[in-house]
Enzyme design. Structure first.
Site, mmCIF file in Angstrom:
data_model
loop_
_atom_site.group_PDB
_atom_site.id
_atom_site.type_symbol
_atom_site.label_atom_id
_atom_site.label_comp_id
_atom_site.label_asym_id
_atom_site.label_seq_id
_atom_site.Cartn_x
_atom_site.Cartn_y
_atom_site.Cartn_z
ATOM 1 N N LYS A 1 9.704 -16.846 -38.419
ATOM 2 C CA LYS A 1 9.861 -16.508 -38.161
ATOM 3 C C LYS A 1 9.154 -15.219 -37.344
ATOM 4 C CE LYS A 1 14.379 -18.626 -38.819
ATOM 5 N NZ LYS A 1 14.397 -19.850 -37.359
ATOM 6 N N ARG B 1 17.460 -29.379 -41.950
ATOM 7 C CA ARG B 1 17.832 -31.020 -41.847
ATOM 8 C C ARG B 1 17.043 -31.685 -42.980
ATOM 9 N NH1 ARG B 1 14.058 -32.144 -36.469
ATOM 10 N NH2 ARG B 1 15.452 -29.682 -36.223
#
EC number: 3.4.11.1
Length: 501
Positions: free
Chosen positions: A279, A353
């Site tokens: 990130k 997920r």
């Protein structure tokens, strides 16, 4: 702050300050005679002449300091036809914050003043108690006490008009108190720095709460996760020196042990660097709150046990730390999920997920759920679509979706239904595995939900709550300081309280 009850009548009410909620253009001394009896000096208070009752307006009025109720804080609610529970909640919270700033140690809230407002008598008692407690929340565990900091209010009393406190009002106040406790617990967890709260520590905290509140807690370590073939959850955590955990919680009160459970699954990424797909540095510190989903599930189970709710509920916390490193998962890796499917990883920053899919598969393999709800700070795409005040809701079960929206709406957490658009499932096809864990950038929140739906068995009632965007408050509000919001904790608690699904 303690919650108390005063039921000897307004002439005997006591408190350093009385809150007086007023709609716009109403005459304060006429709308609720009980308030006039508690503070008979109110009619001649100079500040009363200028008070209009507009939304957000607060007016502090003083009587003689030796009186039982020496001060009144008029709280403006705006035009009566526009007053709703959300506005009342916010106004009461703002008033309580002002009481703290002024150093008032005791607060009186007249129940008859609430009874005349729209929203329902007991519901407003619950919401005002909850709002009052949340208004005082701050994460101070790691800070020294400030010398000039005013003392916190010691108690808030609900004043009743010379009658026994109705059982329904008493229960409503306790529900509000417990709901606030759950939110504050979840905020504390999400605020804790990642060097102090990592998967093992979150599991330890769950065990402590289970012992304290009386619910069951089982923790699967990395070796047990391997036995359960949870390759996706293991992959997320393999770059970290802190191994992943699956925390299993169960509230099964006597007489409900055999009923089909409501199963709640929370994403528990205790820190998310993005892994190899790193990130940007800006705001990465906020990724300590990437376990907000797990925090809300843990807080819900603890609150249900604390109030001995008559409903069997199971919670799963899929916990891992997503770090880069020599052992970290890579874009292009293929791992095996708990349902036996192979999963191609294309971006390691779509790790939530992966953690959730194994937990969802495990839940269905182990139990027959009445309903299965997962909650996660899952996609930036959802935050872009819906902003910072509304969470995304995905479900192909209209009744379950409506129950979730009703539960959230009742306590100020709003959800917007988003589509499980079947044609987009084609975008999750992989050339090397049974499924790819992400699709193109466009429709990112939908693609993530469709990936999770791939692991839901036929006939299982399931909903996915994407709380990215609403999990963090950038500017303080009357109900939440800047930082983690614990959005979803009240929704899950309200849903679990709501009876048979």
């Amino acid at each position: 702050m303690d919650i108390r009850f005063q039921n000897l009548g307004p002439e005997h009410w006591k408190g350093e300050i009385m809150l007086a909620p007023v709609c716009q253009d109403e005459v304060l001394t006429e709308i609720c005679p009980q308030m006039d009896k508690a503070a008979p000096w109110l009619a001649i208070a100079p500040a009363l002449r200028d008070f209009k009752g507009k939304t957000g307006e607060l007016a502090l009025m003083h009587g003689h300091p030796e009186l039982a109720v020496p001060r009144v804080l008029a709280v403006g609610l705006g035009p009566r036809e526009k007053v709703d529970t959300a506005g009342i909640r916010k106004a009461v919270a703002a008033a309580v914050q002002l009481c703290r700033q002024k150093g008032f140690g005791s607060i009186l809230l007249p129940e008859p003043a609430l009874a005349r407002l729209p929203g329902g008598r007991e519901r407003l008692v619950e919401e005002c108690v909850c709002a009052s407690l949340l208004a005082l929340y701050r994460f101070t565990a790691l800070k020294k006490a400030e010398k000039d900091e005013p003392a916190e209010p010691q108690w808030l009393a609900l004043g009743f008009d010379g009658q026994e406190v109705p059982d329904a009002s008493h229960a409503a106040a306790r529900k509000g108190e417990n709901a606030a406790w759950a939110v504050m617990l979840a905020r504390d967890l999400a605020s804790t720095p990642p060097n102090l709260l990592y998967p093992e520590k979150l599991a330890e905290r769950a065990r402590e709460l289970a012992r304290e509140k009386g619910f069951a807690c089982t923790v699967l370590d990395e070796h047990e996760l391997e036995k359960e073939s949870m390759g996706c959850l293991l992959a997320v955590g393999q770059g970290s020196g802190r191994p992943p955990r699956l925390v299993i919680l169960e509230h099964a009160p006597e007489g409900h042990e055999q009923e089909k459970p409501l199963i709640l699954v929370g994403k528990g990424i205790t820190f998310d660097t993005g892994g190899i797909s790193l990130k940007p540095a800006a705001n990465m510190h906020q990724m300590k709150a990437d376990m907000t989903g797990a925090a809300t599930v843990l807080a819900t189970l603890a609150a249900l046990a604390q109030e001995d709710a008559p409903r069997r509920v199971i919670g799963l916390l899929a916990c891992a730390e997503n770090m880069p490193g020599g052992r970290a998962m890579r874009p292009g890796d293929v791992v095996r999920a708990a349902n036996g499917d192979s999963v191609e990883i294309q971006n390691t920053d779509a790790e939530g997920r992966l953690a959730l899919c194994d937990a969802l598969a495990y839940a269905q393999k182990t139990w027959t759920p009445a309903a299965l709800v997962d909650i996660a700070t899952l996609t930036g795409a959802c935050a872009v679509a819906l902003g910072t005040q509304i969470a995304g809701l995905f479900s192909d079960d209209a009744d379950l979706a409506e129950r979730i929206r009703a539960a959230g709406g009742a306590c100020g957490e709003e959800y917007w239904p988003l589509p499980l658009w079947k044609p987009y499932a084609e975008q999750l096809k992989s050339d090397v595995a049974d499924i790819c864990h992400m699709g193109p950038r466009e429709g990112g929140a939908i693609n993530a939900a469709l990936f999770l739906q791939h692991f839901i068995q036929e006939g299982v009632r399931w909903a996915h709550l994407d709380i990215a965007g609403v999990d963090w408050v950038s500017k303080p509000t009357p109900l939440c300081p800047a930082g983690p919001s614990a959005f979803g904790a009240r929704t899950l608690l309200e849903l679990a309280r709501g009876g048979v699904l």
